[in-house]
Enzyme design. Structure first.
Site, mmCIF file in Angstrom:
data_model
loop_
_atom_site.group_PDB
_atom_site.id
_atom_site.type_symbol
_atom_site.label_atom_id
_atom_site.label_comp_id
_atom_site.label_asym_id
_atom_site.label_seq_id
_atom_site.Cartn_x
_atom_site.Cartn_y
_atom_site.Cartn_z
ATOM 1 N N ARG A 12 11.449 -6.018 5.146
ATOM 2 C CA ARG A 12 11.349 -4.904 4.928
ATOM 3 C C ARG A 12 12.679 -4.593 5.584
ATOM 4 O O ARG A 12 12.390 -4.265 6.774
ATOM 5 C CB ARG A 12 10.276 -4.094 4.584
ATOM 6 C CG ARG A 12 10.035 -2.719 5.167
ATOM 7 C CD ARG A 12 7.988 -2.549 4.626
ATOM 8 N NE ARG A 12 6.972 -2.638 5.709
ATOM 9 C CZ ARG A 12 6.141 -2.756 5.418
ATOM 10 N NH1 ARG A 12 5.376 -2.396 4.153
ATOM 11 N NH2 ARG A 12 5.299 -2.746 6.619
ATOM 12 N N ARG A 69 -9.233 0.503 9.046
ATOM 13 C CA ARG A 69 -8.678 -0.687 9.490
ATOM 14 C C ARG A 69 -9.961 -1.448 10.153
ATOM 15 O O ARG A 69 -9.609 -2.890 9.630
ATOM 16 C CB ARG A 69 -8.107 -0.187 10.292
ATOM 17 C CG ARG A 69 -6.502 -0.386 9.476
ATOM 18 C CD ARG A 69 -5.628 -1.372 9.851
ATOM 19 N NE ARG A 69 -4.142 -1.656 10.102
ATOM 20 C CZ ARG A 69 -3.376 -1.181 9.674
ATOM 21 N NH1 ARG A 69 -3.170 0.211 8.419
ATOM 22 N NH2 ARG A 69 -1.763 -1.269 9.056
ATOM 23 N N ARG A 94 -0.215 -9.440 13.368
ATOM 24 C CA ARG A 94 -0.794 -8.423 12.394
ATOM 25 C C ARG A 94 -1.498 -8.723 11.704
ATOM 26 O O ARG A 94 -2.343 -7.863 11.219
ATOM 27 C CB ARG A 94 0.620 -7.398 11.795
ATOM 28 C CG ARG A 94 0.908 -6.184 13.363
ATOM 29 C CD ARG A 94 2.113 -5.186 12.430
ATOM 30 N NE ARG A 94 1.761 -4.563 11.592
ATOM 31 C CZ ARG A 94 2.743 -4.798 10.209
ATOM 32 N NH1 ARG A 94 4.360 -5.479 10.457
ATOM 33 N NH2 ARG A 94 2.691 -3.385 9.082
ATOM 34 N N LYS A 111 0.647 -1.281 -0.849
ATOM 35 C CA LYS A 111 -0.033 -0.032 -0.132
ATOM 36 C C LYS A 111 1.075 1.725 0.107
ATOM 37 O O LYS A 111 0.611 1.782 -0.522
ATOM 38 C CB LYS A 111 -0.593 0.382 0.916
ATOM 39 C CG LYS A 111 -2.295 -1.204 1.749
ATOM 40 C CD LYS A 111 -3.056 -1.478 2.781
ATOM 41 C CE LYS A 111 -1.946 -1.130 4.045
ATOM 42 N NZ LYS A 111 -1.543 -2.601 4.023
ATOM 43 N N ARG A 150 11.742 -2.009 11.713
ATOM 44 C CA ARG A 150 10.513 -1.946 12.496
ATOM 45 C C ARG A 150 10.140 -2.869 13.509
ATOM 46 O O ARG A 150 10.582 -3.942 13.412
ATOM 47 C CB ARG A 150 8.869 -1.193 11.909
ATOM 48 C CG ARG A 150 8.996 0.185 10.947
ATOM 49 C CD ARG A 150 8.014 0.117 10.246
ATOM 50 N NE ARG A 150 6.689 -0.299 10.372
ATOM 51 C CZ ARG A 150 5.989 -0.114 9.722
ATOM 52 N NH1 ARG A 150 5.587 -0.048 8.561
ATOM 53 N NH2 ARG A 150 4.508 -0.949 10.583
HETATM 54 P P1 AMP Z 1 1.273 0.348 8.711
HETATM 55 O O1 AMP Z 1 2.700 1.317 9.251
HETATM 56 O O2 AMP Z 1 0.360 0.556 8.201
HETATM 57 O O3 AMP Z 1 1.027 -1.027 8.984
HETATM 58 O O4 AMP Z 1 0.304 0.841 10.993
HETATM 59 C C1 AMP Z 1 1.539 0.405 12.131
HETATM 60 C C2 AMP Z 1 0.930 -0.063 12.632
HETATM 61 O O5 AMP Z 1 0.101 1.164 13.245
HETATM 62 C C3 AMP Z 1 -0.242 -0.700 13.205
HETATM 63 O O6 AMP Z 1 -0.129 -1.923 13.433
HETATM 64 C C4 AMP Z 1 -1.845 -0.261 14.454
HETATM 65 O O7 AMP Z 1 -0.907 -0.555 15.000
HETATM 66 C C5 AMP Z 1 -1.499 1.368 13.568
HETATM 67 N N1 AMP Z 1 -2.234 1.687 12.885
HETATM 68 C C6 AMP Z 1 -1.998 2.421 12.149
HETATM 69 N N2 AMP Z 1 -3.517 2.865 11.026
HETATM 70 C C7 AMP Z 1 -4.092 2.232 12.298
HETATM 71 C C8 AMP Z 1 -5.617 2.525 11.784
HETATM 72 N N3 AMP Z 1 -5.953 3.086 10.941
HETATM 73 N N4 AMP Z 1 -6.222 1.659 13.475
HETATM 74 C C9 AMP Z 1 -5.988 1.304 14.114
HETATM 75 N N5 AMP Z 1 -4.686 1.358 13.863
HETATM 76 C C10 AMP Z 1 -3.378 1.686 12.838
#
Ligand code: AMP
Length: 215
Positions: free
Chosen positions: A127, A88, A173, A13, A162
């Site tokens: 990554r 999400r 996740r 994404k 990360r």
């Molecule tokens: P990402 O970089 O999109 O994988 O997000 C990393 C982490 O941020 C996720 O595993 C969640 O803990 C949190 N996070 C990001 N976006 C959301 C969202 N829309 N709703 C809830 N948690 C989020």
């Protein structure tokens, strides 16, 4: 363009969003990037979000809607936006719908990037991400390493793995994705907005989006 990018962690994404911003000036809005920036800056939001993020859990909907309610009204969203990692959960999607109706904004589509699980697992464990919260460039130790090991090509900051990309957090996740986020595909199908693209290359995803926008 006004798009939602759906897909499991590691589906691409962020990479697709970054490439799309170069097309027409639409802005990438990644709730994950915003939250990581807040954690790094030590803000109240960051303190509230950090434990959820490190465990691979979702941050509570109220915190996310607080961020997005403000973000979508910023002037740079007028040209268009690519929502990366938001919504999400079904409650977030419902709240977004109300918010966009109130702002008079119509989405073009929700793109579901569908990538096989083995590819996702391989990508997430390899990554690496720029640690500078204003950059957050994405690398891959196998397919797209930085020119100098551990150093971001774009801004020179350290490139790191990360904290939520340990094997344990990754598998959590992915479970969270299946349980809480995958139902959004049905939500946006019902809205007549969902387009599923089965592709592992970001170029193929971009071409499918372009074709659909032109149709
Ligand atoms: P990402 O970089 O999109 O994988 O997000 C990393 C982490 O941020 C996720 O595993 C969640 O803990 C949190 N996070 C990001 N976006 C959301 C969202 N829309 N709703 C809830 N948690 C989020």
């Amino acid at each position: 363009m006004k798009l939602i990018l759906l897909g499991a962690p590691g589906a691409g994404k962020g990479t697709v969003a970054k490439l799309l911003t170069e097309m027409d000036g639409s802005v990438q809005i990644s709730t994950g990037d915003i939250l990581r920036g807040a954690v790094q800056a030590g803000t109240e939001l960051g303190k509230q979000a950090q434990a959820y993020m490190n465990a691979g859990d979702l941050v509570p909907d109220e915190l996310i809607m607080g961020i997005m309610g403000k973000r979508l009204q910023e002037p740079d969203c007028e040209k268009g936006f690519l929502l990366d990692g938001f919504p999400r959960t079904i409650p977030q999607a419902e709240a977004l719908k109300v918010m966009l109706d109130e702002l008079g904004i119509k989405l073009d589509m929700a793109v579901n990037i569908d990538v096989p699980r083995d590819v996702i697992l391989d990508r997430l464990t390899t990554r690496r991400t720029c640690s500078n919260s204003d950059c957050q460039a994405i690398y891959n130790v196998k397919s797209n390493p930085p020119k100098v090991e551990g150093v971001c090509d774009k801004c020179g900051s350290p490139v790191i793995q990360r904290e939520d990309e340990t094997e344990e957090a990754i598998s959590h996740r992915l479970e969270t994705y299946n349980e809480k986020t995958a139902p959004l595909i049905g939500f946006y199908e019902n809205e007549g907005l969902c387009v599923t693209v089965k592709a592992t290359s970001s170029e193929d995803v971009i071409n499918a989006i372009k074709a659909r926008l032109a149709a």
